[in-house]
Design a protein around this motif. Structure first.
Motif, PDB file in Angstrom:
ATOM      1  N   PHE A 208       0.842  -1.196   0.000  1.00 23.23           N
ATOM      2  CA  PHE A 208       0.000   0.000   0.000  1.00 23.23           C
ATOM      3  C   PHE A 208       0.874   1.242   0.000  1.00 23.23           C
ATOM      4  CE2 PHE A 208      -2.303  -3.294   2.420  1.00 23.23           C
ATOM      5  CZ  PHE A 208      -3.420  -3.413   1.609  1.00 23.23           C
ATOM      6  N   ASP A 209       0.678   2.123  -0.981  1.00 20.48           N
ATOM      7  CA  ASP A 209       1.390   3.398  -0.962  1.00 20.48           C
ATOM      8  C   ASP A 209       0.554   4.410  -0.170  1.00 20.48           C
ATOM      9  OD1 ASP A 209      -0.582   4.459  -2.711  1.00 20.48           O
ATOM     10  OD2 ASP A 209       0.642   4.101  -4.483  1.00 20.48           O
ATOM     11  N   SER A 210       1.057   5.611  -0.015  1.00 20.70           N
ATOM     12  CA  SER A 210       0.362   6.600   0.825  1.00 20.70           C
ATOM     13  C   SER A 210      -1.007   6.966   0.259  1.00 20.70           C
ATOM     14  CB  SER A 210       1.226   7.850   1.007  1.00 20.70           C
ATOM     15  OG  SER A 210       1.495   8.449  -0.245  1.00 20.70           O
ATOM     16  N   GLN A 211      -1.140   7.003  -1.060  1.00 21.79           N
ATOM     17  CA  GLN A 211      -2.432   7.302  -1.672  1.00 21.79           C
ATOM     18  C   GLN A 211      -3.430   6.168  -1.395  1.00 21.79           C
ATOM     19  OE1 GLN A 211      -2.164   8.255  -5.837  1.00 21.79           O
ATOM     20  NE2 GLN A 211      -4.336   8.667  -6.019  1.00 21.79           N
ATOM     21  N   ASP A 212      -2.961   4.917  -1.446  1.00 16.17           N
ATOM     22  CA  ASP A 212      -3.812   3.772  -1.114  1.00 16.17           C
ATOM     23  C   ASP A 212      -4.286   3.875   0.328  1.00 16.17           C
ATOM     24  OD1 ASP A 212      -3.257   2.737  -3.648  1.00 16.17           O
ATOM     25  OD2 ASP A 212      -1.721   1.370  -2.908  1.00 16.17           O
ATOM     26  N   MET A 213      -3.363   4.194   1.236  1.00 16.00           N
ATOM     27  CA  MET A 213      -3.710   4.276   2.656  1.00 16.00           C
ATOM     28  C   MET A 213      -4.736   5.376   2.906  1.00 16.00           C
ATOM     29  SD  MET A 213      -2.370   1.762   4.048  1.00 16.00           S
ATOM     30  CE  MET A 213      -2.970   2.201   5.644  1.00 16.00           C
ATOM     31  N   ARG A 214      -4.608   6.505   2.211  1.00 16.90           N
ATOM     32  CA  ARG A 214      -5.596   7.580   2.363  1.00 16.90           C
ATOM     33  C   ARG A 214      -6.977   7.107   1.910  1.00 16.90           C
ATOM     34  NH1 ARG A 214      -1.265  10.757   0.871  1.00 16.90           N
ATOM     35  NH2 ARG A 214      -1.841  10.819  -1.319  1.00 16.90           N
ATOM     36  N   ALA A 215      -7.024   6.386   0.797  1.00 18.64           N
ATOM     37  CA  ALA A 215      -8.308   5.892   0.285  1.00 18.64           C
ATOM     38  C   ALA A 215      -8.928   4.867   1.242  1.00 18.64           C
ATOM     39  CB  ALA A 215      -8.128   5.280  -1.105  1.00 18.64           C
ATOM     40  N   ILE A 216      -8.103   3.991   1.794  1.00 23.55           N
ATOM     41  CA  ILE A 216      -8.593   2.980   2.738  1.00 23.55           C
ATOM     42  C   ILE A 216      -9.084   3.656   4.016  1.00 23.55           C
ATOM     43  CG2 ILE A 216      -7.902   1.028   4.196  1.00 23.55           C
ATOM     44  CD1 ILE A 216      -6.007   0.231   1.812  1.00 23.55           C
ATOM     45  N   ASN A 217      -8.297   4.591   4.530  1.00 23.86           N
ATOM     46  CA  ASN A 217      -8.723   5.308   5.740  1.00 23.86           C
ATOM     47  C   ASN A 217     -10.020   6.069   5.506  1.00 23.86           C
ATOM     48  OD1 ASN A 217      -6.622   4.455   7.386  1.00 23.86           O
ATOM     49  ND2 ASN A 217      -5.295   6.149   6.797  1.00 23.86           N
ATOM     50  N   LYS A 218     -10.147   6.697   4.349  1.00 25.93           N
ATOM     51  CA  LYS A 218     -11.367   7.437   4.028  1.00 25.93           C
ATOM     52  C   LYS A 218     -12.572   6.481   3.949  1.00 25.93           C
ATOM     53  CE  LYS A 218     -13.320  10.688   0.730  1.00 25.93           C
ATOM     54  NZ  LYS A 218     -13.132  11.406  -0.530  1.00 25.93           N
ATOM     55  N   ALA A 219     -12.359   5.294   3.396  1.00 28.68           N
ATOM     56  CA  ALA A 219     -13.447   4.312   3.287  1.00 28.68           C
ATOM     57  C   ALA A 219     -13.963   3.902   4.661  1.00 28.68           C
ATOM     58  CB  ALA A 219     -12.972   3.083   2.511  1.00 28.68           C
ATOM     59  N   PHE A 220     -13.073   3.843   5.623  1.00 27.17           N
ATOM     60  CA  PHE A 220     -13.463   3.427   6.976  1.00 27.17           C
ATOM     61  C   PHE A 220     -13.788   4.595   7.900  1.00 27.17           C
ATOM     62  CE2 PHE A 220     -11.427  -0.561   5.682  1.00 27.17           C
ATOM     63  CZ  PHE A 220     -12.443  -1.432   6.047  1.00 27.17           C
ATOM     64  N   ASP A 221     -13.716   5.818   7.385  1.00 24.29           N
ATOM     65  CA  ASP A 221     -13.994   6.986   8.214  1.00 24.29           C
ATOM     66  C   ASP A 221     -15.404   6.890   8.804  1.00 24.29           C
ATOM     67  OD1 ASP A 221     -13.444   9.481   9.382  1.00 24.29           O
ATOM     68  OD2 ASP A 221     -14.474  10.518   7.748  1.00 24.29           O
ATOM     69  N   GLY A 222     -15.496   6.862  10.104  1.00 26.17           N
ATOM     70  CA  GLY A 222     -16.778   6.791  10.793  1.00 26.17           C
ATOM     71  C   GLY A 222     -17.397   5.408  10.871  1.00 26.17           C
ATOM     72  N   PHE A 223     -16.822   4.427  10.184  1.00 25.13           N
ATOM     73  CA  PHE A 223     -17.413   3.084  10.146  1.00 25.13           C
ATOM     74  C   PHE A 223     -17.475   2.449  11.535  1.00 25.13           C
ATOM     75  CE2 PHE A 223     -16.715  -1.538   9.979  1.00 25.13           C
ATOM     76  CZ  PHE A 223     -17.894  -1.922   9.349  1.00 25.13           C
ATOM     77  N   PHE A 224     -16.406   2.570  12.302  1.00 23.27           N
ATOM     78  CA  PHE A 224     -16.327   1.875  13.586  1.00 23.27           C
ATOM     79  C   PHE A 224     -17.144   2.543  14.684  1.00 23.27           C
ATOM     80  CE2 PHE A 224     -12.639   0.316  11.284  1.00 23.27           C
ATOM     81  CZ  PHE A 224     -12.812  -1.043  11.447  1.00 23.27           C
ATOM     82  N   THR A 225     -17.631   3.742  14.440  1.00 18.54           N
ATOM     83  CA  THR A 225     -18.472   4.418  15.427  1.00 18.54           C
ATOM     84  C   THR A 225     -19.912   4.515  14.946  1.00 18.54           C
ATOM     85  OG1 THR A 225     -17.842   6.564  14.511  1.00 18.54           O
ATOM     86  CG2 THR A 225     -16.554   5.740  16.383  1.00 18.54           C
ATOM     87  N   SER A 226     -20.247   3.764  13.921  1.00 15.97           N
ATOM     88  CA  SER A 226     -21.600   3.788  13.362  1.00 15.97           C
ATOM     89  C   SER A 226     -22.169   2.377  13.348  1.00 15.97           C
ATOM     90  CB  SER A 226     -21.556   4.337  11.934  1.00 15.97           C
ATOM     91  OG  SER A 226     -20.943   3.381  11.080  1.00 15.97           O
ATOM     92  N   ASN A 227     -23.272   2.246  12.660  1.00 18.02           N
ATOM     93  CA  ASN A 227     -23.871   0.920  12.479  1.00 18.02           C
ATOM     94  C   ASN A 227     -23.965   0.604  10.989  1.00 18.02           C
ATOM     95  OD1 ASN A 227     -24.984  -1.494  13.332  1.00 18.02           O
ATOM     96  ND2 ASN A 227     -27.068  -0.695  13.244  1.00 18.02           N
ATOM     97  N   ARG A 228     -23.028   1.136  10.205  1.00 12.55           N
ATOM     98  CA  ARG A 228     -23.049   0.932   8.754  1.00 12.55           C
ATOM     99  C   ARG A 228     -22.720  -0.502   8.391  1.00 12.55           C
ATOM    100  NH1 ARG A 228     -19.037   5.601   7.525  1.00 12.55           N
ATOM    101  NH2 ARG A 228     -18.090   3.953   6.326  1.00 12.55           N
TER     102      ARG A 228
END
Length: 161
Positions: free
Chosen positions: A82-102
């Motif tokens: 994973f390069d830095s751009q990949d990591m940003r995309a992955i982090n963005k995909a999970f943004d708020g996921f763990f504190t929601s019920n998505r």
């Protein structure tokens, strides 16, 4: 494997927050995103080869046919790096996921879409060897690129264009 950082802003309702975090982590545990081409996408009408076979020729080349390797999958990131751009995309995909019920499907779709587009951007780009006369690798027509897609381990269906 990407790391997960959790910040708890308040101790209020901490037990509930931790239970929700665990519930969301269980949803995503062992889920995967697959990027590429699939055997059920059919057969190329002119060559009679499956799109997966054509992708194999494209990826690894065919020296006897004077076709150089054009490693779209390796450039896209299917090697697990994973390069830095990949990591940003992955982090963005999970943004708020763990504190929601998505649903777990939502971040997987975001990651799949990111890598699908990343792969499609490789076709015909300067990252690949020049096309030589007599061996057009379906770049000009876009047929192989258009079949490039993703699946998730939850639905295992690919997105049709």
């Amino acid at each position: 494997m990407p790391r997960l950082k959790v910040k708890i802003k308040s101790q209020k309702g901490l037990e509930r927050k931790l239970l929700n975090l665990r519930k969301q982590a269980q949803k995503i545990k062992d889920q995967e995103v697959y990027v590429g081409l699939y055997s059920d996408q059919g057969v190329h009408p002119t060559s009679g080869l499956t799109y997966t076979n054509l992708m194999g020729i494209h990826e690894f080349g065919y020296p006897d046919g004077n076709i150089p390797p054009r490693p779209v999958l390796r450039i896209t990131g299917n090697s697990g790096v994973f390069d830095s751009q990949d990591m940003r995309a992955i982090n963005k995909a999970f943004d708020g996921f763990f504190t929601s019920n998505r649903s777990a499907q939502q971040p997987l779709n975001l990651i799949g879409s990111y890598y699908e587009q990343k792969g499609k951007d490789v076709f015909g780009s300067s990252m690949l060897q020049e096309t030589k006369a007599g061996n057009p690798p379906l770049i000009q027509t876009g047929e192989l690129r258009d079949k490039f897609t993703y699946r998730t381990s939850i639905t295992y269906t690919y997105k049709e264009i």
